[in-house]
Design a protein around this motif. Sequence first.
Motif, PDB file in Angstrom:
ATOM      1  N   CYS A 523      51.188  26.619  52.612  1.00  0.00           N
ATOM      2  CA  CYS A 523      50.325  27.760  52.917  1.00  0.00           C
ATOM      3  C   CYS A 523      49.173  27.867  51.923  1.00  0.00           C
ATOM      4  O   CYS A 523      49.210  27.303  50.829  1.00  0.00           O
ATOM      5  CB  CYS A 523      51.118  29.069  52.887  1.00  0.00           C
ATOM      6  N   ALA A 524      48.166  28.621  52.321  1.00  0.00           N
ATOM      7  CA  ALA A 524      47.027  28.941  51.462  1.00  0.00           C
ATOM      8  C   ALA A 524      46.772  30.438  51.548  1.00  0.00           C
ATOM      9  O   ALA A 524      47.368  31.144  52.372  1.00  0.00           O
ATOM     10  CB  ALA A 524      45.795  28.153  51.886  1.00  0.00           C
ATOM     11  N   MET A 525      45.882  30.924  50.698  1.00  0.00           N
ATOM     12  CA  MET A 525      45.510  32.332  50.687  1.00  0.00           C
ATOM     13  C   MET A 525      44.062  32.438  50.220  1.00  0.00           C
ATOM     14  O   MET A 525      43.647  31.733  49.295  1.00  0.00           O
ATOM     15  CB  MET A 525      46.423  33.146  49.752  1.00  0.00           C
ATOM     16  N   THR A 526      43.304  33.300  50.843  1.00  0.00           N
ATOM     17  CA  THR A 526      41.909  33.507  50.459  1.00  0.00           C
ATOM     18  C   THR A 526      41.831  34.182  49.098  1.00  0.00           C
ATOM     19  O   THR A 526      42.581  35.119  48.815  1.00  0.00           O
ATOM     20  CB  THR A 526      41.199  34.369  51.513  1.00  0.00           C
ATOM     21  N   LEU A 527      40.940  33.716  48.244  1.00  0.00           N
ATOM     22  CA  LEU A 527      40.686  34.361  46.958  1.00  0.00           C
ATOM     23  C   LEU A 527      39.508  35.309  47.139  1.00  0.00           C
ATOM     24  O   LEU A 527      38.436  34.903  47.607  1.00  0.00           O
ATOM     25  CB  LEU A 527      40.378  33.323  45.881  1.00  0.00           C
ATOM     26  N   VAL A 528      39.693  36.566  46.802  1.00  0.00           N
ATOM     27  CA  VAL A 528      38.627  37.554  46.937  1.00  0.00           C
ATOM     28  C   VAL A 528      37.972  37.781  45.573  1.00  0.00           C
ATOM     29  O   VAL A 528      38.614  37.715  44.530  1.00  0.00           O
ATOM     30  CB  VAL A 528      39.164  38.884  47.493  1.00  0.00           C
ATOM     31  N   GLY A 529      36.677  38.040  45.595  1.00  0.00           N
ATOM     32  CA  GLY A 529      35.954  38.304  44.352  1.00  0.00           C
ATOM     33  C   GLY A 529      35.295  37.061  43.794  1.00  0.00           C
ATOM     34  O   GLY A 529      34.993  36.097  44.496  1.00  0.00           O
ATOM     35  N   ALA A 530      35.059  37.081  42.474  1.00  0.00           N
ATOM     36  CA  ALA A 530      34.335  36.003  41.795  1.00  0.00           C
ATOM     37  C   ALA A 530      35.052  34.669  41.964  1.00  0.00           C
ATOM     38  O   ALA A 530      36.276  34.596  41.835  1.00  0.00           O
ATOM     39  CB  ALA A 530      34.182  36.334  40.317  1.00  0.00           C
ATOM     40  N   PRO A 531      34.311  33.584  42.236  1.00  0.00           N
ATOM     41  CA  PRO A 531      34.955  32.292  42.480  1.00  0.00           C
ATOM     42  C   PRO A 531      35.388  31.549  41.227  1.00  0.00           C
ATOM     43  O   PRO A 531      36.199  30.633  41.304  1.00  0.00           O
ATOM     44  CB  PRO A 531      33.865  31.508  43.218  1.00  0.00           C
ATOM     45  N   GLU A 532      34.842  31.918  40.053  1.00  0.00           N
ATOM     46  CA  GLU A 532      35.157  31.173  38.834  1.00  0.00           C
ATOM     47  C   GLU A 532      36.553  31.520  38.352  1.00  0.00           C
ATOM     48  O   GLU A 532      36.882  32.675  38.094  1.00  0.00           O
ATOM     49  CB  GLU A 532      34.131  31.457  37.737  1.00  0.00           C
ATOM     50  N   ILE A 533      37.385  30.512  38.198  1.00  0.00           N
ATOM     51  CA  ILE A 533      38.781  30.709  37.812  1.00  0.00           C
ATOM     52  C   ILE A 533      39.020  30.354  36.351  1.00  0.00           C
ATOM     53  O   ILE A 533      39.897  30.917  35.691  1.00  0.00           O
ATOM     54  CB  ILE A 533      39.692  29.874  38.725  1.00  0.00           C
ATOM     55  N   TYR A 534      38.250  29.436  35.815  1.00  0.00           N
ATOM     56  CA  TYR A 534      38.447  28.972  34.442  1.00  0.00           C
ATOM     57  C   TYR A 534      37.197  29.288  33.606  1.00  0.00           C
ATOM     58  O   TYR A 534      36.425  28.396  33.268  1.00  0.00           O
ATOM     59  CB  TYR A 534      38.724  27.467  34.427  1.00  0.00           C
ATOM     60  N   PRO A 535      36.951  30.549  33.262  1.00  0.00           N
ATOM     61  CA  PRO A 535      35.704  30.914  32.573  1.00  0.00           C
ATOM     62  C   PRO A 535      35.719  30.662  31.065  1.00  0.00           C
ATOM     63  O   PRO A 535      34.661  30.654  30.437  1.00  0.00           O
ATOM     64  CB  PRO A 535      35.580  32.409  32.864  1.00  0.00           C
ATOM     65  N   THR A 536      36.885  30.454  30.485  1.00  0.00           N
ATOM     66  CA  THR A 536      36.993  30.343  29.029  1.00  0.00           C
ATOM     67  C   THR A 536      36.204  29.145  28.494  1.00  0.00           C
ATOM     68  O   THR A 536      36.315  28.029  29.016  1.00  0.00           O
ATOM     69  CB  THR A 536      38.469  30.206  28.622  1.00  0.00           C
ATOM     70  N   GLY A 537      35.406  29.404  27.462  1.00  0.00           N
ATOM     71  CA  GLY A 537      34.674  28.344  26.795  1.00  0.00           C
ATOM     72  C   GLY A 537      33.439  27.864  27.516  1.00  0.00           C
ATOM     73  O   GLY A 537      32.849  26.850  27.134  1.00  0.00           O
ATOM     74  N   LYS A 538      33.014  28.583  28.552  1.00  0.00           N
ATOM     75  CA  LYS A 538      31.828  28.193  29.306  1.00  0.00           C
ATOM     76  C   LYS A 538      30.712  29.209  29.088  1.00  0.00           C
ATOM     77  O   LYS A 538      30.978  30.402  28.889  1.00  0.00           O
ATOM     78  CB  LYS A 538      32.169  28.087  30.799  1.00  0.00           C
TER      79      LYS A 538
END
Length: 552
Positions: A523-538
């Motif tokens: 299964c999958a699920m839609t992610l709502v909101g900001a698309p960035e998942i790994y913001p640390t160090g960027k």
Amino acid sequence: MKILFTKTALVMLAVGAVMSSCSKHEQSQKTGITYNDKTNGGYVRFRQTHPAPGPGLVPIEGGTFVMGGSADQDVTYDYNNVRRRVTVPSFYMDETEVSNQDWLDYLHWTAITFPQDRELYYDALPDTLVWRKALSYNEPYVDNYLRHPAFQDYPVVGITWDQAQDYCQWRTDRTNENILRESGRMVSWKDLNGGGKKGAAAAAPATASAQPFNTDIYLNGQMKGAGIDGKKMMPDLSPNAQPGTGKGGKPVRPVRMEDGILKQGYRLPSEAEWEYAALALAGNTQFENIDDGKLYPWNGLGVRSAKSKTRGLIMANFKRGNGDNAGVGGYLNDKADITAPVRSYAPNDFGLYNMAGNVNEWVADTYRQTSFEEFDDFNPFRGNEYTNKRLADPTKGLYAKDKYGRPIKDPAKSNKKLKYSELLALQGQSADSVAAAAPANGNAAVNPNNPLSAKNSGKAFNADMRGEKDTVNMALYGTTTLVNNHSKVYKGGSWNDMAYWLNPSTRRFMDQDEASAEVGFRCAMTLVGAPEIYPTGKPHYSIKKARAYKSK
């Protein structure tokens, strides 16, 4: 390098949605009205959250990739995966394939919830006869594969596309129901089943609901009241709210979508999502540069491990050649003859197991040979069937329910929002007649003489977009083509496939009512909101906070 999912980056800022502090109310940036103040209308604003994935899911940060780009040959000469650059939004996906134990949970719930409905239980059963081959002794798998504990962590097979869709809906409702009961927004599991009491005291459960929980019905306000409401309901700041069960008799209400507590629906991934997740090129990316492509979900051009500790081991469960499904006795290289447990082999750079081999996996798309050339380049998908929830009482906005407590859905009649008068006209009724006929409990049944299929008052609209105006001559079905709107895509290769089918770009199709011992799903699920998942160090732009409005 494998990207690890940092849970804290996605955990909600509090358990559920947390209201802003009462001592310092936020104000609307456009009107100056104070939020979360029951004295001025009870406008509610919750802190913005980045919700965590539902149980069993891992986050997949989206981006652009070349769909069909990993294929190095077309041995079938189907020409059905022409290379196309597309963008896939971020989403969540099951870490593993759905297992036999997962499906037994589904069957158990069905049996205890509708004990007299043999048809519903029968329709949910996998087709275990898919193991039968005329010249192969596979009867032990027919009898044992689904139910024996030895196979409980193996991927469920014999599942049709339609059954997978039903499972996704069931999983959505059970996940959201558990969230509400565990958090006290609905009556707890313990109280629901007699409060842990024994004997006659436990005979009468607390619930007053005759039908099981459904997310859509709950969000529409049709599941509330004595025996359903929990001890920790959401505070109701509306000026029209009646005294309730909150502390000191304060008004309370059920959870709404705006609260950010409930999960998005589980579903089958689209073909583009599945291929993107299988390639996991994020593991080969630095500063938006992909330093190495992939032929399989792992790096390299071969199917054997190059790491020192596992050097030479097969990286997936597949058929290496005619008559070779496992390797040589005494050293079974891929450790499997048929399927393998869902957490076998190394996960890819998104943390997903068995995205190549083990079982093929259903995806949501309807098959067309030319889909790659025709669909949109953002979030591509072919298979939309637009529907509306049927209204039992338009004046009160109540959904019509089937005998299992699920909303009845009908083909959409328009591609835009209708006027209210048009909405009523679709049911062959007026607001006055509906209001007069509505029963006192507000749970009106649909008048069979006024179905939603009444004539459309607007421009003609084709609700079935699966073919995108690509009609199929059914007179030729089975003669010159096996493709129609019931043809669904599956991908990934299986325990009984050659290495070619392990490439994420390869695609095949099967009728949505058919099943196989080589096809499962996740299964999958839609992610709502900001698309960035790994913001640390960027690097990020600094964003100025909105200035609070002060009246003079």
